[in-house]
Design a protein around this motif. Sequence first.
Motif, short mmCIF file in Angstrom:
data_model
loop_
_atom_site.label_atom_id
_atom_site.label_comp_id
_atom_site.label_asym_id
_atom_site.label_seq_id
_atom_site.Cartn_x
_atom_site.Cartn_y
_atom_site.Cartn_z
N SER A 104 11.32 13.53 -0.92
CA SER A 104 11.30 14.73 -1.63
C SER A 104 10.78 14.43 -2.94
O SER A 104 11.06 13.44 -3.83
CB SER A 104 12.86 15.11 -2.09
N GLY A 120 0.79 -1.20 -0.03
CA GLY A 120 0.11 0.00 -0.04
C GLY A 120 0.92 1.44 -0.02
O GLY A 120 0.39 2.28 0.29
N ASP A 144 1.81 8.54 2.56
CA ASP A 144 1.59 7.11 2.20
C ASP A 144 0.23 6.98 2.66
O ASP A 144 -0.60 6.36 2.29
CB ASP A 144 2.56 6.28 2.63
N ARG A 189 1.42 -5.12 4.70
CA ARG A 189 1.70 -5.73 5.97
C ARG A 189 1.77 -4.63 7.21
O ARG A 189 1.61 -5.16 8.11
CB ARG A 189 3.06 -6.55 5.65
N GLU A 190 1.94 -3.46 6.92
CA GLU A 190 2.18 -2.64 7.98
C GLU A 190 0.79 -1.96 8.50
O GLU A 190 -0.04 -2.02 7.84
CB GLU A 190 3.10 -1.52 7.58
N SER A 220 13.78 10.42 -7.52
CA SER A 220 12.72 9.92 -8.61
C SER A 220 11.82 8.95 -8.22
O SER A 220 11.07 8.49 -9.06
CB SER A 220 13.50 9.51 -9.89
N THR A 249 -1.59 -7.08 7.29
CA THR A 249 -1.96 -8.48 6.47
C THR A 249 -0.89 -8.53 5.40
O THR A 249 -1.26 -8.51 4.14
CB THR A 249 -3.30 -8.23 5.62
N PRO A 250 0.15 -9.25 5.77
CA PRO A 250 1.43 -9.54 4.83
C PRO A 250 0.60 -10.85 3.84
O PRO A 250 -0.10 -11.51 4.30
CB PRO A 250 2.27 -10.13 5.51
N VAL A 251 1.35 -10.73 2.72
CA VAL A 251 0.82 -11.53 1.56
C VAL A 251 2.13 -12.66 1.87
O VAL A 251 3.20 -12.51 1.84
CB VAL A 251 1.01 -11.18 0.08
N PRO A 290 2.99 4.20 -2.29
CA PRO A 290 2.51 5.03 -3.46
C PRO A 290 2.26 4.17 -4.79
O PRO A 290 1.21 4.73 -5.39
CB PRO A 290 3.72 6.25 -3.61
N ALA A 291 2.89 3.40 -5.10
CA ALA A 291 2.70 2.51 -6.29
C ALA A 291 1.38 1.73 -6.26
O ALA A 291 0.51 2.14 -6.96
CB ALA A 291 3.87 1.77 -6.72
N GLY A 292 1.10 1.12 -5.14
CA GLY A 292 -0.24 0.38 -4.92
C GLY A 292 -1.23 1.09 -4.49
O GLY A 292 -2.13 0.90 -5.05
N VAL A 309 8.26 -8.82 -3.89
CA VAL A 309 7.49 -10.35 -3.55
C VAL A 309 7.57 -11.47 -4.83
O VAL A 309 8.20 -12.62 -4.87
CB VAL A 309 6.02 -10.30 -3.21
N VAL A 315 9.53 8.10 -5.82
CA VAL A 315 7.77 8.28 -5.66
C VAL A 315 7.47 8.58 -7.05
O VAL A 315 6.38 7.94 -7.52
CB VAL A 315 7.68 9.17 -4.59
N ARG A 342 7.06 10.91 4.95
CA ARG A 342 6.23 9.52 4.19
C ARG A 342 5.36 8.98 4.67
O ARG A 342 4.28 8.59 4.33
CB ARG A 342 7.34 8.77 3.42
C1 LIG Z 1 18.16 6.01 0.69
C2 LIG Z 1 16.90 6.47 -0.05
C3 LIG Z 1 16.34 7.76 -0.26
C4 LIG Z 1 15.40 7.96 -1.22
N1 LIG Z 1 15.07 9.14 -1.27
C5 LIG Z 1 13.87 9.47 -2.09
C6 LIG Z 1 13.18 11.02 -2.34
O1 LIG Z 1 14.01 11.93 -1.90
N2 LIG Z 1 12.42 10.95 -3.31
C7 LIG Z 1 11.98 9.82 -3.92
O2 LIG Z 1 10.75 10.22 -4.68
N3 LIG Z 1 12.13 8.51 -3.52
C8 LIG Z 1 13.40 8.42 -2.72
N4 LIG Z 1 13.42 7.19 -2.44
C9 LIG Z 1 13.06 6.01 -3.09
C10 LIG Z 1 11.42 5.72 -2.59
O3 LIG Z 1 11.43 5.67 -1.24
C11 LIG Z 1 10.71 4.35 -3.32
O4 LIG Z 1 11.11 4.54 -4.55
C12 LIG Z 1 9.12 4.66 -2.99
O5 LIG Z 1 8.88 4.55 -1.63
C13 LIG Z 1 8.65 3.51 -3.76
O6 LIG Z 1 7.16 3.41 -3.53
P1 LIG Z 1 6.39 1.89 -3.77
O7 LIG Z 1 5.15 2.06 -3.28
O8 LIG Z 1 6.92 1.27 -4.82
O9 LIG Z 1 7.27 1.06 -2.59
P2 LIG Z 1 7.02 1.33 -1.02
O10 LIG Z 1 6.67 2.93 -0.80
O11 LIG Z 1 8.29 0.81 -0.35
O12 LIG Z 1 5.71 0.50 -0.61
C14 LIG Z 1 5.69 -0.86 -0.54
C15 LIG Z 1 4.85 -1.35 0.65
O13 LIG Z 1 4.67 -2.75 0.29
C16 LIG Z 1 4.49 -3.24 1.63
N5 LIG Z 1 4.95 -4.76 1.56
C17 LIG Z 1 5.99 -5.26 1.33
N6 LIG Z 1 5.91 -6.77 1.22
C18 LIG Z 1 4.59 -6.92 1.48
C19 LIG Z 1 4.01 -8.26 1.64
N7 LIG Z 1 4.52 -9.61 1.43
N8 LIG Z 1 2.49 -8.16 1.92
C20 LIG Z 1 2.01 -6.84 2.01
N9 LIG Z 1 2.58 -5.79 1.90
C21 LIG Z 1 3.67 -5.72 1.72
C22 LIG Z 1 5.32 -2.65 2.45
O14 LIG Z 1 4.94 -2.73 3.92
C23 LIG Z 1 5.26 -1.04 1.68
O15 LIG Z 1 4.47 -0.17 2.65
C24 LIG Z 1 14.71 6.78 -1.65
C25 LIG Z 1 14.92 5.65 -1.40
C26 LIG Z 1 16.21 5.22 -0.58
C27 LIG Z 1 16.74 4.04 -0.40
#
Ligand SMILES: Cc1cc2nc3c(=O)[nH]c(=O)nc-3n(C[C@H](O)[C@H](O)[C@H](O)COP(=O)(O)OP(=O)(O)OC[C@H]3O[C@@H](n4cnc5c(N)ncnc54)[C@H](O)[C@@H]3O)c2cc1C
Length: 431
Positions: A43, A9, A107, A32-33, A300, A125-127, A11-13, A164, A302, A103
């Motif tokens: 940012s 859940g 989020d 899961r959280e 880049s 609820t982890p998958v 930003p992508a989800g 996953v 988010v 975040r």
């Molecule tokens: C050091 C660092 C600095 C960064 N700085 C920036 C920045 O300044 N600006 C920016 O845009 N991006 C930044 N990023 C990148 C950014 O954090 C990610 O690209 C962004 O959070 C991706 O979003 P997402 O929805 O794909 O994944 P996430 O935000 O990670 O969300 C994935 C979710 O899936 C859940 N999940 C995982 N496994 C399971 C499971 N089995 N069952 C159920 N749920 C599950 C997790 O709990 C999580 O909430 C940074 C990354 C790093 C490592």
Amino acid sequence: MYDVAIIGGGPAGSTTAALLARAGRRVIVFEREKFPRFHIGESLLPFSMKAFTRLGLHEKLLRAGFIKKYGGEIMGACSDTGTKFYFKDGYRSQTDHSYQVTRGDFDKVLLDHARESGAEVHEQTPVGSVEFSKDGVELAVRSNGSSHSIRARYLVDASGRTSVLGRQFKIKKTYDHLQKLSIFAHYDGVWRAEGIDGTLTVLVRAVDRWFWLIPLTAGRTSVGVVLDSETFRKSKLSAEDFLEQALAEQPTIAKRMTNARLVSRVYVEADFSYRSARLHGDRWLLTGDAAGFIDPIFSSGVFLAIFSGEKCADALNAVLDHPRKAKRLFAKYERSVNRAMDIYLRFVDAWYTKEFIEIFLAPRNVLGLAAAVNAVLGGNVGNSFPIRWRMWVFYFLVWLQRHHPIAPRLTLVPNKQEETPASPQAAGVVS
Ligand SMILES: Cc1cc2nc3c(=O)[nH]c(=O)nc-3n(C[C@H](O)[C@H](O)[C@H](O)COP(=O)(O)OP(=O)(O)OC[C@H]3O[C@@H](n4cnc5c(N)ncnc54)[C@H](O)[C@@H]3O)c2cc1C
């Protein structure tokens, strides 16, 4: 039987879920959280603003009180001044700002919005396992100590770095030349400039590492360092000691942090650049960090999560009506997401050369190059030829700098002559 099940859940989800639910699809999200939870990536880029409009999110983002970010400043460690860029000056800029966000709160706004848009959201609820059949997917999930399974026609893996499906199919490939590590924390009382300059993300480039300072709220700032994992390992320091020492060694940062107070634990993230060899199968799509992640330098992540979430929702929405188009539409999805990641990969590769920062810190506004670089920094990953050829010229200048310098050479080593002063005023950093 749900139309689409989503793992994660973030930003992508949430983006995928909200758009599909708004299109009348039966969507279920497993996270899961329990939100809000801490996450790095604070940012945002202005090219996400259009997606926020489409999602109907602006009012909620403003109500949450996130500060507007008008651009960035990149500095070399050997100098007190850097090059500032403002999003309004980007090539064909459509907005002058994005947001700096905590975040956990951001989020939660997005996930609640997906729920309010009609998606069924299950937190904590982890998958566990995922099994595909010819006509769908079955997920084993755990909640309140018990396990059960659900079925859906399609699966979106938005599980972020957990990846996953990437792990299940062994398609997650790391970039060996980008095996970096980051150490970061939140501080109160970091000095910042007055006015819109106080909203900028500040990046400081040193010889073998770079630092970020991201204003999060009126008083709170995110501060981090990124370097080769090996350098940190060899230091034999704890993350806390390493961060403290690394910040103290940089006068530009030390001056800003004279009155700063650590207000969070110190976090470490390692091995963060990778990509999945495939972003789709017959019944699944990868989105956001689950598809790939390319170094945090240009913020880049988010943006790409929301960009791919949007494209993923559009592809699935069309395929749910016309399943025979799946092969073509999923392949098109994969191409567009890979293309966007390629743009940042090339930019990141250039960043880790010293010549990049030498060219960047000696800007000459010829041929509109600055506006094109600014647009890409803002998230313009479209296929615009005027931007593409200017980026080629920019990369050519970076290459030329190595062989026939056209900008001053930089040491990227801090000037040692001045003592770290007792206050930012004494250091002359007040605006
Ligand atoms: C050091 C660092 C600095 C960064 N700085 C920036 C920045 O300044 N600006 C920016 O845009 N991006 C930044 N990023 C990148 C950014 O954090 C990610 O690209 C962004 O959070 C991706 O979003 P997402 O929805 O794909 O994944 P996430 O935000 O990670 O969300 C994935 C979710 O899936 C859940 N999940 C995982 N496994 C399971 C499971 N089995 N069952 C159920 N749920 C599950 C997790 O709990 C999580 O909430 C940074 C990354 C790093 C490592």
